[in-house]
Write an enzyme that holds these catalytic residues in place. Structure first.
Site, short mmCIF file in Angstrom:
data_model
loop_
_atom_site.label_atom_id
_atom_site.label_comp_id
_atom_site.label_asym_id
_atom_site.label_seq_id
_atom_site.Cartn_x
_atom_site.Cartn_y
_atom_site.Cartn_z
N GLU A 1 0.85 -1.19 0.00
CA GLU A 1 0.00 0.00 0.00
C GLU A 1 0.89 1.25 0.00
O GLU A 1 1.89 1.31 0.72
CB GLU A 1 -0.89 -0.04 1.25
CG GLU A 1 -1.87 1.08 1.40
CD GLU A 1 -2.74 0.93 2.64
OE1 GLU A 1 -3.71 1.68 2.79
OE2 GLU A 1 -2.42 0.04 3.48
N LYS B 1 -9.43 1.91 -2.23
CA LYS B 1 -9.66 1.20 -0.98
C LYS B 1 -11.12 1.39 -0.56
O LYS B 1 -11.65 2.50 -0.61
CB LYS B 1 -8.71 1.76 0.09
CG LYS B 1 -8.64 0.97 1.38
CD LYS B 1 -7.50 1.51 2.25
CE LYS B 1 -7.31 0.70 3.51
NZ LYS B 1 -6.13 1.16 4.28
N CYS C 1 -5.36 -3.57 2.18
CA CYS C 1 -5.15 -3.63 3.63
C CYS C 1 -6.42 -3.89 4.44
O CYS C 1 -6.89 -5.02 4.52
CB CYS C 1 -4.46 -2.35 4.10
SG CYS C 1 -3.66 -2.52 5.72
N THR D 1 -9.96 -55.47 6.54
CA THR D 1 -8.63 -54.90 6.77
C THR D 1 -8.08 -54.13 5.57
O THR D 1 -7.09 -53.42 5.69
CB THR D 1 -7.62 -56.01 7.14
OG1 THR D 1 -7.48 -56.91 6.03
CG2 THR D 1 -8.10 -56.78 8.36
#
Length: 651
Positions: free
Chosen positions: A46, A114, A167, A475
């Site tokens: 950023e 942002k 962010c 098994t």
């Protein structure tokens, strides 16, 4: 993108606060480094052009003008670069400042603002930035040129779809990346400047892993580091790449010389999981409103996912760890935890079955091999948990023509020291009589010779179970089911297959776990450790002249570590044989397996996997323990007569 992989990077080069020229040079230098490493997509922190900690200098025209000019410089610089990248900078528009990522590709710039601006604790970003509402798109002017600034747009890069968040966007209850992924973004880039605090890194890495898992995407995170102001905060410089819940690569924090992480992201695997998880598409239909996807003509790079030549596949070395043993976790602590979890699943499943049918006895064939040993150990722990007498477990050893002294002794000793009921019934005379009845020459050691012994043993176990009012405990393991390495209506059949979800490469770790839990010098531990060291064999062919095992399973069907590798990527991701070969070639060294060896056993695996489906179509019940399961009632529904022509051709 090559063979479904795209090489991406997260980089946090050293910055100087407000020195745009220095930061620009650092980004260019890093881009050249990434270009030489054949990186196709990269993310920087950023405000990487200015540094994040400029404070009120963000309101100064000198800084803003320099950042704008640096963006144009980078735009022009990118025209001859293969790598597409995102950098951070402040953008002026309509009387406000926006915290933006500039996604730069071959001379083209797109801005992403942002969405969520933090204004709490040490963050007071509202002092400078304004959020752009989700789904918005604005035209902004920078240095006399116009660019689009958006919030909620997906971009094309090298054949992939890329979303961007910044962010704090990651930390909110519903990050933008959720909606971007729902709309098709396969890779999320996060430009960050999160300061470091005690315990924060561990929380962040968990958050990144969870977000990449929830969104079924790759997530590249670049966090501000060396050079940011330490007036009040400290930045450690993080470069982390995650994919579907796992961290592919992370740099060393606090080391300015280690500021880059590079990894090959598996887009094909992500797309397969999105298709396979049908609820992903259901969620997408309601959650991706307002997200736009860039027109396909905007991607100037060439996608060669479906245009690979064999030589391309053979030559590609991947920058990611391909675990040669995908079923086995790395590290002793992780193995211990995984073993305990699997054992609890098996015990809980068997306990439920015994409780549901009011059964207090069970019969299990004990050969002295790994699979029957694990089944017996699970039975013992189950009886202990239910408060039942271990004598209700009837272990039967049935020596035949190929039984060796070593396996016989281990079988008898283990049952004795575990305190279960032990019976021994030799099958030699009965099988010889059977050969006489059907007119088979006992010197002919063919499939009839082998399967007659397996079915004789199963008949004995079933009859003893009827005799004692119990059930037969199977098994066979997951690897044997995949290869069809079992006699139909012989050891293939039981009343409950407790090992059906456990691959062979993991069985020995489970047995070793039980050995580690036993007293150090106990006979139980000695037996278990010797069983682990015994070659895997059905012991249906007579031993050699020295009494040693002559019939070794892995000599006949191939190494189980290879088959388990093939099985994992065939079922977990639905990969083609060509792609499985590529992964195997990266997982195993040439000293371990040559190209020809891998190709040969991959061919054997594909042939047997298809041809032996009829055995899996009528499996007894058994618990699923991992992401790969072959139950015909659950994870794997396949016609028994499907053709494998396409898989044979794709090698």
């Amino acid at each position: 993108m090559h063979n479904g992989f795209i090489r991406i990077a997260a980089a946090a080069p050293t910055v100087k606060v407000a020195d745009v020229g220095f930061n620009l040079d650092g980004i260019k230098s890093k881009l050249m480094e990434l270009e030489s490493s054949r990186v196709e997509l990269a993310v920087f922190p950023e405000m990487s052009l200015t540094a994040y900690t400029c404070g009120d200098l963000f309101h100064n025209a000198t800084l803003l003008d320099a950042a704008a000019k640096a963006l144009i410089d980078l735009r022009d610089y990118s025209k001859n670069l293969n790598v597409h990248f995102a950098v951070g900078l402040p953008v002026r528009h309509a009387g406000a400042l926006y915290n933006c990522a500039a996604f730069i590709r071959n001379g083209k710039v797109d801005l992403v603002s942002k969405s969520y601006i933090p204004n709490y604790n040490e963050f007071y970003e509202r002092r400078w930035w304004r959020p752009l509402p989700p789904g918005s798109c604005e035209t902004v002017e920078i240095c006399g040129e116009t660019f689009e600034m958006s919030s909620g747009r997906i971009f094309r890069s090298h054949g992939t779809l890329v979303g961007i968040e910044i962010c704090e966007d990651l930390w909110v209850p519903i990050p933008p990346s959720c909606r971007l992924a729902m709309a098709g973004a396969q890779i999320i880039l996060n430009l960050s400047a999160s300061d470091d605090l005690i315990g924060k890194y561990k929380y962040l890495t968990s958050l990144l892993q969870q977000q990449s898992a929830r969104c079924l995407c790759a997530y590249a995170y670049a966090g501000a580091g060396w050079g940011e102001s330490s007036t009040d905060l400290t930045f450690d410089g993080k470069a982390i790449i995650c994919e579907n819940g796992a961290t592919l690569q992370a740099n060393r924090r606090w080391d300015p010389s280690d500021n880059t992480s590079i990894a090959d992201v598996d887009i094909q695997a992500l797309e397969r999981d999105r298709i396979h998880m049908t609820t992903f598409a259901d969620c997408s239909s309601t959650e991706c409103k307002g997200i736009t996807i860039e027109d396909s003509s905007s991607d100037s790079s060439i996608c060669i996912t479906c245009q690979n030549s064999g030589s391309d596949t053979l030559a590609q070395t991947l920058l990611r760890n391909i675990d040669p043993h995908p079923f086995v976790p790395a590290g002793s602590e992780a193995i211990h935890e995984r073993c305990e979890e699997i054992i609890n699943i098996q015990v809980a499943a068997l306990a439920k079955r015994l409780d549901a049918i009011c059964c207090h006895t069970l019969t299990v064939g004990i050969s002295g091999g790994l699979d029957s040993t694990l089944a017996l150990l699970i039975a013992v722990r189950t009886f202990d948990r239910l408060g039942l007498d271990r004598k209700g477990i009837i272990g039967v050893t049935m020596p035949g023509f190929g039984t060796t002294d070593r396996t016989h002794s281990n079988a008898v000793d283990l049952m004795s020291h575990l305190g279960v009921t032990s019976r021994e019934i030799s099958i030699g005379a009965a099988v010889k009589q059977h050969f006489k009845d059907i007119g088979h020459n006992p010197e002919n050691h063919d499939v009839t010779y082998e399967n007659s012994q397996a079915r004789q043993r199963t008949m004995l176990l079933m009859d003893i179970a009827n005799q004692t009012g119990g059930i037969v405990l199977g098994t066979g393991d997951l690897s044997e089911l995949a290869l069809g390495w079992a006699t139909y209506n012989g050891d293939h059949m039981s009343m409950y297959g407790v090992n059906a979800g456990v691959p062979k490469t993991l069985v020995k770790y489970l047995v070793n776990y039980f050995a580690s839990e036993a007293p150090e010098k106990s006979e139980v531990r000695r037996c278990l450790l010797d069983i682990i060291d015994t070659p895997i064999s059905p012991e249906l062919i007579p031993a050699d002249s020295d009494g040693n095992i002559r019939q070794k399973t892995e000599d006949l069907v191939g190494p189980y570590e290879l088959h388990d590798f093939f099985l994992y990527y065939m079922l977990r991701y639905g990969f083609t044989p060509e792609r499985i070969y590529l992964l195997a070639r990266n997982a195993f060294t040439a000293d371990e397996y040559s190209d020809e060896t891998i190709t040969h056993w991959l061919s054997v695996f594909m042939h047997r996997f298809f041809n032996q489906q009829f055995k899996r179509s009528c499996l007894p019940d058994g618990p699923k323990v991992g992401s790969v399961c072959l139950s015909p009632r659950g994870d794997w529904r396949m016609p028994s007569d499907a053709s494998f022509t396409l898989w044979r051709q794709n090698r």
